[in-house]
Write a protein that holds these residues in place. Structure first.
Motif, PDB file in Angstrom:
ATOM      1  N   ALA A 338       0.823  -1.212   0.000  1.00 28.61           N
ATOM      2  CA  ALA A 338       0.000   0.000   0.000  1.00 28.61           C
ATOM      3  C   ALA A 338       0.858   1.263   0.000  1.00 28.61           C
ATOM      4  N   LYS A 339       0.182   2.404  -0.351  1.00 33.85           N
ATOM      5  CA  LYS A 339       0.879   3.687  -0.290  1.00 33.85           C
ATOM      6  C   LYS A 339       0.563   4.393   1.023  1.00 33.85           C
ATOM      7  N   ALA A 340      -0.634   4.133   1.531  1.00 33.92           N
ATOM      8  CA  ALA A 340      -1.027   4.734   2.820  1.00 33.92           C
ATOM      9  C   ALA A 340      -2.083   3.859   3.476  1.00 33.92           C
ATOM     10  N   ILE A 341      -2.161   3.970   4.815  1.00 30.02           N
ATOM     11  CA  ILE A 341      -3.149   3.194   5.564  1.00 30.02           C
ATOM     12  C   ILE A 341      -4.085   4.172   6.266  1.00 30.02           C
ATOM     13  N   VAL A 342      -5.376   3.850   6.261  1.00 32.16           N
ATOM     14  CA  VAL A 342      -6.344   4.662   7.000  1.00 32.16           C
ATOM     15  C   VAL A 342      -7.014   3.752   8.035  1.00 32.16           C
ATOM     16  N   VAL A 343      -6.994   4.188   9.295  1.00 32.58           N
ATOM     17  CA  VAL A 343      -7.602   3.364  10.352  1.00 32.58           C
ATOM     18  C   VAL A 343      -8.706   4.143  11.066  1.00 32.58           C
ATOM     19  N   PRO A 344      -9.939   4.028  10.553  1.00 31.98           N
ATOM     20  CA  PRO A 344     -11.048   4.669  11.258  1.00 31.98           C
ATOM     21  C   PRO A 344     -11.484   3.773  12.422  1.00 31.98           C
ATOM     22  N   GLU A 345     -11.693   4.366  13.579  1.00 26.26           N
ATOM     23  CA  GLU A 345     -12.121   3.578  14.730  1.00 26.26           C
ATOM     24  C   GLU A 345     -13.112   4.379  15.545  1.00 26.26           C
ATOM     25  N   MET A 346     -14.007   3.679  16.224  1.00 30.03           N
ATOM     26  CA  MET A 346     -14.954   4.358  17.089  1.00 30.03           C
ATOM     27  C   MET A 346     -14.319   4.538  18.469  1.00 30.03           C
ATOM     28  N   ASN A 347     -13.133   5.133  18.439  1.00 29.47           N
ATOM     29  CA  ASN A 347     -12.399   5.504  19.655  1.00 29.47           C
ATOM     30  C   ASN A 347     -11.274   6.412  19.186  1.00 29.47           C
ATOM     31  N   LEU A 348     -10.363   6.761  20.071  1.00 29.75           N
ATOM     32  CA  LEU A 348      -9.329   7.720  19.674  1.00 29.75           C
ATOM     33  C   LEU A 348      -8.182   7.072  18.900  1.00 29.75           C
ATOM     34  N   GLY A 349      -8.299   5.788  18.609  1.00 28.80           N
ATOM     35  CA  GLY A 349      -7.256   5.114  17.832  1.00 28.80           C
ATOM     36  C   GLY A 349      -6.530   4.074  18.662  1.00 28.80           C
ATOM     37  N   LEU A 350      -7.254   3.019  19.042  1.00 33.59           N
ATOM     38  CA  LEU A 350      -6.656   2.000  19.908  1.00 33.59           C
ATOM     39  C   LEU A 350      -5.986   0.892  19.100  1.00 33.59           C
ATOM     40  N   MET A 351      -6.768   0.251  18.215  1.00 33.29           N
ATOM     41  CA  MET A 351      -6.188  -0.849  17.445  1.00 33.29           C
ATOM     42  C   MET A 351      -5.169  -0.317  16.434  1.00 33.29           C
ATOM     43  N   ALA A 352      -5.217   0.995  16.161  1.00 38.03           N
ATOM     44  CA  ALA A 352      -4.226   1.600  15.256  1.00 38.03           C
ATOM     45  C   ALA A 352      -2.818   1.285  15.750  1.00 38.03           C
ATOM     46  N   GLY A 353      -2.666   1.191  17.047  1.00 37.19           N
ATOM     47  CA  GLY A 353      -1.365   0.850  17.615  1.00 37.19           C
ATOM     48  C   GLY A 353      -0.904  -0.528  17.168  1.00 37.19           C
ATOM     49  N   GLU A 354      -1.829  -1.482  17.081  1.00 36.52           N
ATOM     50  CA  GLU A 354      -1.474  -2.832  16.625  1.00 36.52           C
ATOM     51  C   GLU A 354      -1.107  -2.799  15.145  1.00 36.52           C
ATOM     52  N   VAL A 355      -1.878  -1.984  14.365  1.00 37.09           N
ATOM     53  CA  VAL A 355      -1.590  -1.869  12.936  1.00 37.09           C
ATOM     54  C   VAL A 355      -0.184  -1.291  12.749  1.00 37.09           C
ATOM     55  N   GLU A 356       0.129  -0.327  13.587  1.00 33.99           N
ATOM     56  CA  GLU A 356       1.433   0.323  13.505  1.00 33.99           C
ATOM     57  C   GLU A 356       2.571  -0.689  13.654  1.00 33.99           C
ATOM     58  N   ARG A 357       2.324  -1.714  14.464  1.00 31.42           N
ATOM     59  CA  ARG A 357       3.360  -2.733  14.676  1.00 31.42           C
ATOM     60  C   ARG A 357       3.576  -3.584  13.428  1.00 31.42           C
ATOM     61  N   CYS A 358       2.626  -3.502  12.466  1.00 32.53           N
ATOM     62  CA  CYS A 358       2.701  -4.361  11.283  1.00 32.53           C
ATOM     63  C   CYS A 358       3.207  -3.626  10.056  1.00 32.53           C
ATOM     64  N   LYS A 359       3.248  -2.298  10.090  1.00 32.84           N
ATOM     65  CA  LYS A 359       3.541  -1.557   8.854  1.00 32.84           C
ATOM     66  C   LYS A 359       5.009  -1.137   8.816  1.00 32.84           C
ATOM     67  N   PRO A 360       5.539  -0.976   7.575  1.00 37.82           N
ATOM     68  CA  PRO A 360       6.898  -0.450   7.469  1.00 37.82           C
ATOM     69  C   PRO A 360       6.940   0.931   8.128  1.00 37.82           C
ATOM     70  N   LEU A 361       8.076   1.262   8.753  1.00 36.62           N
ATOM     71  CA  LEU A 361       8.189   2.510   9.522  1.00 36.62           C
ATOM     72  C   LEU A 361       7.775   3.740   8.733  1.00 36.62           C
ATOM     73  N   ALA A 362       8.193   3.776   7.449  1.00 37.07           N
ATOM     74  CA  ALA A 362       7.985   4.991   6.660  1.00 37.07           C
ATOM     75  C   ALA A 362       6.559   5.110   6.130  1.00 37.07           C
ATOM     76  N   MET A 363       5.804   4.030   6.195  1.00 35.25           N
ATOM     77  CA  MET A 363       4.478   4.085   5.584  1.00 35.25           C
ATOM     78  C   MET A 363       3.532   4.984   6.378  1.00 35.25           C
TER      79      MET A 363
END
Ligand SMILES: Cc1ncc(C[n+]2csc(CCOP(=O)(O)OP(=O)(O)O)c2C)c(N)n1
Ligand code: SF4
Lengths: 392, 295
Positions: A338-363
């Motif tokens: 992918a070129k970019a990731i979008v993580v919409p969540e019904m909170n301030l961004g909790l599972m986004a942290g887990e996604v962050e652990r999976c993506k290349p640093l620069a993405m």
């Protein structure tokens, strides 16, 4: 004392409230015990089961608080019942200690968490996916849970059946994470015939002699293998049944022996993640902007992808049907191109942290937080557009 | 708990009944982890005796154990019995689930004054209120033994503990009065110095349909005795001295009627306080179920 004639709903299409669909899913899965304590927005679950359970031969009780509710559920499960409770965030907090105990004792149980706004009392009728971490991390000790995040009334029915099966198979606390909106949504639900339902259900194994490998996770080849849960009042029950780390025989171990049983308690889930995790991919093959979502938010995102595609934006959706155990490997491969990731969540961004652990640093990754309400498709679409513009 | 524990090969089982215990079977030796002079050894021996004399079916009488020193009695109950160790205070709630899931069972709950009247007070009240068919053995040693001698809801006024500066001034909670107020239908109190009475009460409780609560006053030598003195200003650091103190402070309920409130303030009133038949929760629920299944 099972009364099968009244266990299953008439097959065909029914209009059901989300909370009722979840309760009916539990009935279909073979629920025989419900212990609960009233809390908005989950109260329709006990109000439905109070009459549905006894007519099918099960037992329903309103306990004195959530601590009691979850302990009664654990007790019933130890005695061989398929047991569950329904609650919301504050109740889940109170249950934490027992959920950790159930994980340690490998007691299968299901918790339906109809999430509401927090912290504290919060806005009690507003949805907020704020228990996604609490459900896994609230209890003491290191253990794993399984958590389903349905997005429609049909799924509340179907996935609750799956949740019961997962709890039986993996012998760990299993959640169905609904929310205040989903729980009160009224939608058509297609109920299968009793015969079809029965084929789906994993029943509790009642052994008539002691299971020699009562608590063992490993077979002779070293593969993780989970024996059926021991049942109180049958010959298949260990000499001690205690929430301490135990060896294969159920006998507690010392400090120098504790590493292995504790590791296996976690690995029985993490090593089976490919079997447990359920995900859905929508228009991901050529996607440049990958949306990752779960629960009611994911439902909006299907629409967002369609809108984006109409504009010529190559967006795709990766939906987590189960959020725990988190499918790290799958997310890694999905975001790789992918070129970019979008993580919409019904909170301030909790599972986004887990996604962050999976993506290349620069993405680049964009969170789209929302609290106490569901996203408008336009809100997410705007971020998709922004992501595409910034990273063409 | 663990089989690695040091064993003393020449040690003889203290009583033939302990031959039944799982700890003994596991290690080929008969030991308990209780301090010398603790009352729990006596209680478990009597419990085993009743279990055997009454020929209780282990599958029908699960033993549900709370958290406190008595949890170690896990290894002392009859080896064939089925026991579930719960969380601190939650045994009554877990037993409720067990009873409703399998109404043929009658849970026997082993709990302490801290477990049952402190952290688990609410569950205890509601177990009694529902009159759920079960037996609660409430071990009252007037202190938190397991965690090292902190003040308990039952600690008598004027005692000294690890977490009170000076003498205890809080009111103490009476487990028997609480059980009576909450609606338990068989309520009694005895002490480890009255072993035959205890066995008699336990046998009655097992036959009684409804919630039976038996409070057993028991000595904690290590954390209550050592920190407190008797009327002769002697430190009660042996089982004998503390047992004497308990005996001197135990008053039968018919005699208690003649004493003033001030005189009763540091006493344990023993005897039977209630025995009556009232609708029992799980039997009533079975009726509801039957009607729902037919309707
Ligand atoms: C939630 C929780 N809080 C605290 C403890 C620590 N704890 C273990 S036993 C105990 C006191 C037990 O007192 P009691 O029931 O009177 O039993 P005794 O040890 O005196 O026999 C406490 C506070 C715990 N295990 N769990
Ligand atoms: S600390 Fe007290 S209650 Fe615990 S075993 Fe020792 S004497 Fe008994």
């Amino acid at each position: 004392m099972e009364n099968e004639s009244k266990r299953y709903m008439a097959p065909g299409k029914h209009v059901l409230m989300g909370n009722v669909a979840m309760a009916e899913g539990a009935m279909a899965a073979g629920l025989t015990f419900f212990g609960g304590y009233p809390i908005t927005p989950s109260t329709e679950v006990p109000e439905h089961l109070v009459w549905r359970l006894p007519e099918a031969g099960g037992a329903f009780i309103q306990m004195e608080d959530e601590l009691a509710a979850i302990n009664s559920v654990a007790g019933a499960s130890v005695a061989g019942a398929k047991a569950m409770t329904a609650t919301s965030g504050p109740g889940t907090s109170l249950m934490a200690e027992t959920i950790s105990m159930a994980a340690a004792m490998e007691i299968p149980l299901v918790i339906c968490d109809v999430q509401r706004n927090g912290p504290g009392t919060g806005l009690v009728t507003a949805p907020h996916h704020n228990d996604v971490f609490q459900c896994k991390y609230s209890g003491n000790g290191e253990y794993e849970v399984i958590a389903y995040a349905p997005m429609s009334c049909q799924e509340l029915y179907d996935l609750t059946i799956e949740a019961f099966n997962a709890a039986e198979t993996y012998r760990c606390p299993t959640y169905v994470l609904s929310d205040a909106y989903l729980g009160h949504l009224h939608e058509p639900v297609v109920i299968p015939t009793a015969e079809e339902v029965k084929k789906l259900v994993v029943a509790r194994a009642i052994l008539d002699k002691p299971n020699q490998e009562k608590f063992t996770f490993l077979d002779r080849e070293g593969n993780i293998q989970i024996p059926p849960a021991p049942v109180l009042g049958t010959p298949n029950f260990p000499t001690t049944f205690i929430s301490q780390p135990h060896g294969p025989d159920g006998i507690p171990v010392n400090e120098d022996q504790v590493l292995k049983p504790n590791t296996l308690l976690v690995e029985k889930i993490t090593k089976n993640v490919e079997k447990i995790a359920r995900t859905e991919a929508y228009m991901l093959d050529d996607a440049e902007v990958v949306i990752i979502a779960y629960g009611l938010t994911a439902r909006v995102c299907y629409h967002v992808v369609n809108l984006a595609r109409k504009e010529g934006l190559k967006a795709g959706l990766f939906r987590l049907v189960t959020i725990w155990p988190f499918p790290y490997e799958r997310v890694k491969s999905v975001v790789a191109g992918a070129k970019a990731i979008v993580v919409p969540e019904m909170n301030l961004g909790l599972m986004a942290g887990e996604v962050e652990r999976c993506k290349p640093l620069a993405m680049p990754m964009y969170k789209v937080p929302k609290i106490a309400d569901i996203h408008e498709p336009g809100e997410i679409l705007a971020v998709v557009r922004k992501a595409k513009e910034a990273h063409p | 708990m663990s089989p690695q524990i040091t064993t003393f090969p020449n040690e003889k089982p203290e009583h033939p009944v302990t031959l039944l215990s799982m700890g003994g079977l596991m290690t080929g030796n008969f030991w308990s982890m209780f301090c010398g002079g603790c009352g729990y050894g006596i209680i478990f021996q009597l419990f085993d005796k009743v279990f055997v004399e009454e020929k209780l079916d282990p599958f029908k009488y699960p033993v549900i154990i709370g958290i406190g020193c008595y949890t170690q009695g896990n290894t002392l109950v009859p080896a064939a019995s089925q026991r579930v160790t719960t969380l601190h205070g939650r045994a009554p709630a877990m037993a409720t689930g067990i009873k409703l899931a399998n109404p043929a069972m009658k849970p026997i709950i082993l709990t302490g004054d801290g477990d049952c009247l402190g952290i688990g007070g609410n569950h205890f009240i509601h177990l009694c209120r529902r009159n759920l068919d079960s037996v609660v053995l409430l071990f009252n040693n007037s202190i938190y033994g397991m965690t090292g001698g902190q003040v308990a809801p039952t600690t008598p006024q004027g005692s000294s503990t690890m977490t009170t500066l000076g003498a205890v001034f809080e009111n103490r909670l009476d487990g028997v009065k609480l059980a009576l107020a909450a609606g338990a239908t068989y309520v009694a109190r005895t002490t480890v110095a009255h072993p035959r009475t205890f066995m008699h009460y336990l046998k009655k409780a097992i036959k009684h349909a409804g919630t039976s609560v038996i409070e057993v006053v028991t000595p904690c030598v290590t954390y209550f005795g050592r920190k407190n003195v008797n009327d002769a200003s002697q430190r009660m650091d042996t089982g004998g001295l503390l047992l004497e103190w308990i005996k001197a402070h135990a008053v039968w309920n018919n005699q208690a009627k003649l004493l003033s409130e001030a005189e009763l303030a540091d006493k344990y009133v023993i005897g039977e306080f209630r025995e009556e038949d009232r609708p029992e929760y799980s039997a009533e629920y079975e009726k509801v179920k039957k009607k729902a299944m037919e309707g």
